[in-house]
Each structure stands twice: as structure tokens, then as C-alpha cells.
Enzyme design. Structure first.
Site, short mmCIF file in Angstrom:
data_model
loop_
_atom_site.label_atom_id
_atom_site.label_comp_id
_atom_site.label_asym_id
_atom_site.label_seq_id
_atom_site.Cartn_x
_atom_site.Cartn_y
_atom_site.Cartn_z
N ASP A 242 33.98 42.75 25.65
CA ASP A 242 33.87 41.29 25.62
C ASP A 242 32.74 40.80 26.52
OD1 ASP A 242 35.07 41.92 28.05
OD2 ASP A 242 37.02 41.07 27.53
N ASN B 96 49.02 38.49 31.68
CA ASN B 96 49.70 37.94 30.50
C ASN B 96 49.69 38.91 29.33
OD1 ASN B 96 47.07 37.87 29.66
ND2 ASN B 96 46.96 35.66 29.31
N HIS C 65 46.98 40.38 28.08
CA HIS C 65 45.77 40.40 27.24
C HIS C 65 45.03 41.73 27.36
CE1 HIS C 65 42.82 38.44 30.40
NE2 HIS C 65 42.91 39.73 30.58
N GLU D 289 44.08 37.00 24.07
CA GLU D 289 45.14 36.35 24.83
C GLU D 289 46.42 36.30 23.99
OE1 GLU D 289 44.48 35.86 27.84
OE2 GLU D 289 42.56 34.89 28.21
P1 PGA Z 1 41.16 42.93 36.27
O1 PGA Z 1 41.23 42.34 34.82
O2 PGA Z 1 40.74 44.35 36.13
O3 PGA Z 1 40.12 42.12 36.99
O4 PGA Z 1 42.54 42.80 36.86
C1 PGA Z 1 41.86 43.09 33.82
C2 PGA Z 1 41.90 42.30 32.56
O5 PGA Z 1 41.99 41.06 32.61
O6 PGA Z 1 41.85 42.92 31.48
#
Ligand code: PGA
Length: 245
Positions: free
Chosen positions: A69, A138, A140, A145
């Protein structure tokens, strides 16, 4: 099928295990396609891969990478853009051909067309051999999401309010966090041969337990990974507290 998982004592050990998996793919198939992730979780994985390149001649010379992404709305070269992150934390430290590193182009005039182009590009690589994932609190994966469909492909998405809040730690203020992104879809991710999800820290425990043991549901996009034949969750003990031994 179910999700196979392993618990390591801490983030460091979990990161080394993921670096082992990625190294094994590179050694077995020098012209492999790696699907990469950003965020704070994989930083040590990339540092370890860079070390192995430097000290052990781990060879990225024929590898191709595709990233999950990219934020929409940051100016080119912004330090929080994922293209900058990848350059900073991995690409500049290894012998990868920059022409074979790919992130969604968020500076095109037509962003939907750009997302479609990225979907085609991922397909044209011949398929991702190993996709690395993180997970949001959450559930995702990428920026898919809650509410994301199982058959979704690369597209423009809105970030969930919780994601904007969580990612505000990388920006001066929450209002600076982009509201949109281009992300691979759930279906794009599920086409990878093998998927490794790295999750560490207690903030991820609930999302991890739901992804592995909960129903397959749009409420937790990582739960769609239950439908894939070759998924491995690499966890530290804090992220695994919701799982039975
Ligand atoms: P993070 O994000 O590694 O900064 O915790 C993970 C994600 O949102 O996929």
C-alpha cells in the site's frame, strides 16, 4: 485449513524468524517476488535482511518486490511515504534493482486507474512467492479496513478513524495523517503462494486471536487469511495472549 502460528519470546526473536523465512525464499529462488509491508513492526526484519546482505552476501540482485500500500496525498519524497520508508529501511542497504521495486503510484492523475495498473503489475510478476503482512489493531491487512470484501483487489480506500489515530504517531499531528491510500485488496493478498504475518505487542492480541479463531468476517479482514493454504502468524508472547497454548 486454519492459520498456523508460532510464538517467540519477544519482538527481536520473532523478527529474526521472519528474516529467516524471507532469506530461505531468496536462496531457493533468486528471481523471487516478495510482497512487502511497512509500519513499525517489520523494521527489525529489514534491518536483519540488510545485515545478511552486508555480512553474508544475501543476494537480492534478481528479486522483485511489490508493496501492499501507499498513502494518498503526501508530496513526493515525504519522509512518511511508504516509498521513502522502503528506500530508507531496506532498498538502499541491499543490491536490489530499483526498477524491480514497486509501490502503488499515488501521484497519477487518475488514482483508480493507477490502482488497476498496480493490480495488473502484481499479476504480471508471475505471482508473489512470499507476502509479508502486519496487522492493525482493528484487524486490517494492508489498508483493508473492516468492511473490506474478500474479493477486493487493488483500489483507493479511506483509512479507518482508528488507523488515522494510530498512525498519527509518525506525523506532527493527527490532522497531517493522510485520509486515503491505495492498497492491494484481500483477493490480491490471498493470491500469494505463502503469507507470513508478523504481529508483536499486546495492542495486537485481540485482532490476532479473532483472525485465527474468530469467524471469517469482514469485521476482521485478517480472518480472510483462514481461507489460504499457507499462512503463518509469527507472534511474540504479548500478541499471543488471546490464543490457547
Ligand atoms: P504497525 O502497523 O506495524 O505500525 O503496528 C501494522 C499495520 O497497521 O498493518
Amino acid at each position: 485449513m486454519g492459520i498456523h502460528w508460532t510464538v517467540y519470546p519477544n519482538h527481536h526473536e520473532a523478527s529474526l524468524a521472519v528474516a529467516d523465512t524471507i532469506s530461505a525464499v531468496l536462496i531457493e529462488k533468486t528471481a523471487c517476488v516478495l510482497g512487502l509491508a511497512t509500519g513499525s513492526t517489520p523494521l527489525e526484519v529489514y534491518a536483519e535482511l540488510a545485515r545478511r546482505h552486508r555480512e553474508e552476501a544475501l543476494d537480492f540482485g534478481k528479486a522483485t518486490t511489490v508493496n501492499l500500500d501507499e498513502y494518498i496525498g503526501l508530496p513526493p519524497g515525504h519522509p512518511q511515504s511508504y516509498v521513502h520508508y522502503m528506500h530508507e529501511h531496506l532498498f538502499r542497504h541491499i543490491n536490489i534493482d530499483r526498477d524491480r521495486t514497486h509501490l502503488p503510484n499515488v501521484h497519477a492523475a487518475d488514482l483508480s486507474e493507477s490502482a488497476n495498473d498496480f493490480e495488473r503489475l502484481v499479476e504480471s510478476t508471475g505471482g508473489v512467492d512470499l507476502q509479508l503482512l502486519g496487522i492493525g489493531t482493528n484487524g486490517h491487512i494492508g489498508f483493508n479496513e473492516p468492511g473490506a470484501e474478500e474479493d477486493s483487489v487493488t483500489r483507493v480506500v479511506d483509512l479507518a478513524p482508528g488507523t488515522i489515530h494510530s498512525n498519527s504517531r509518525f506525523f506532527e499531528s493527527e490532522s497531517d495523517v493522510p485520509r486515503r491510500a491505495i492498497t492491494m485488496g484481500i483477493a490480491t493478498i490471498l493470491r500469494a503462494q505463502k503469507i507470513v504475518l508478523l504481529a508483536t505487542g499486546d495492542s495486537k492480541a485481540e485482532a490476532v486471536a479473532e483472525a485465527i479463531n474468530g469467524p471469517i468476517s469482514r469485521d476482521n479482514p485478517a480472518s480472510f487469511l483462514q481461507t489460504h493454504a499457507n499462512v503463518h502468524f509469527v507472534l511474540d508472547s504479548a500478541a499471543a495472549v488471546g490464543l490457547a497454548n
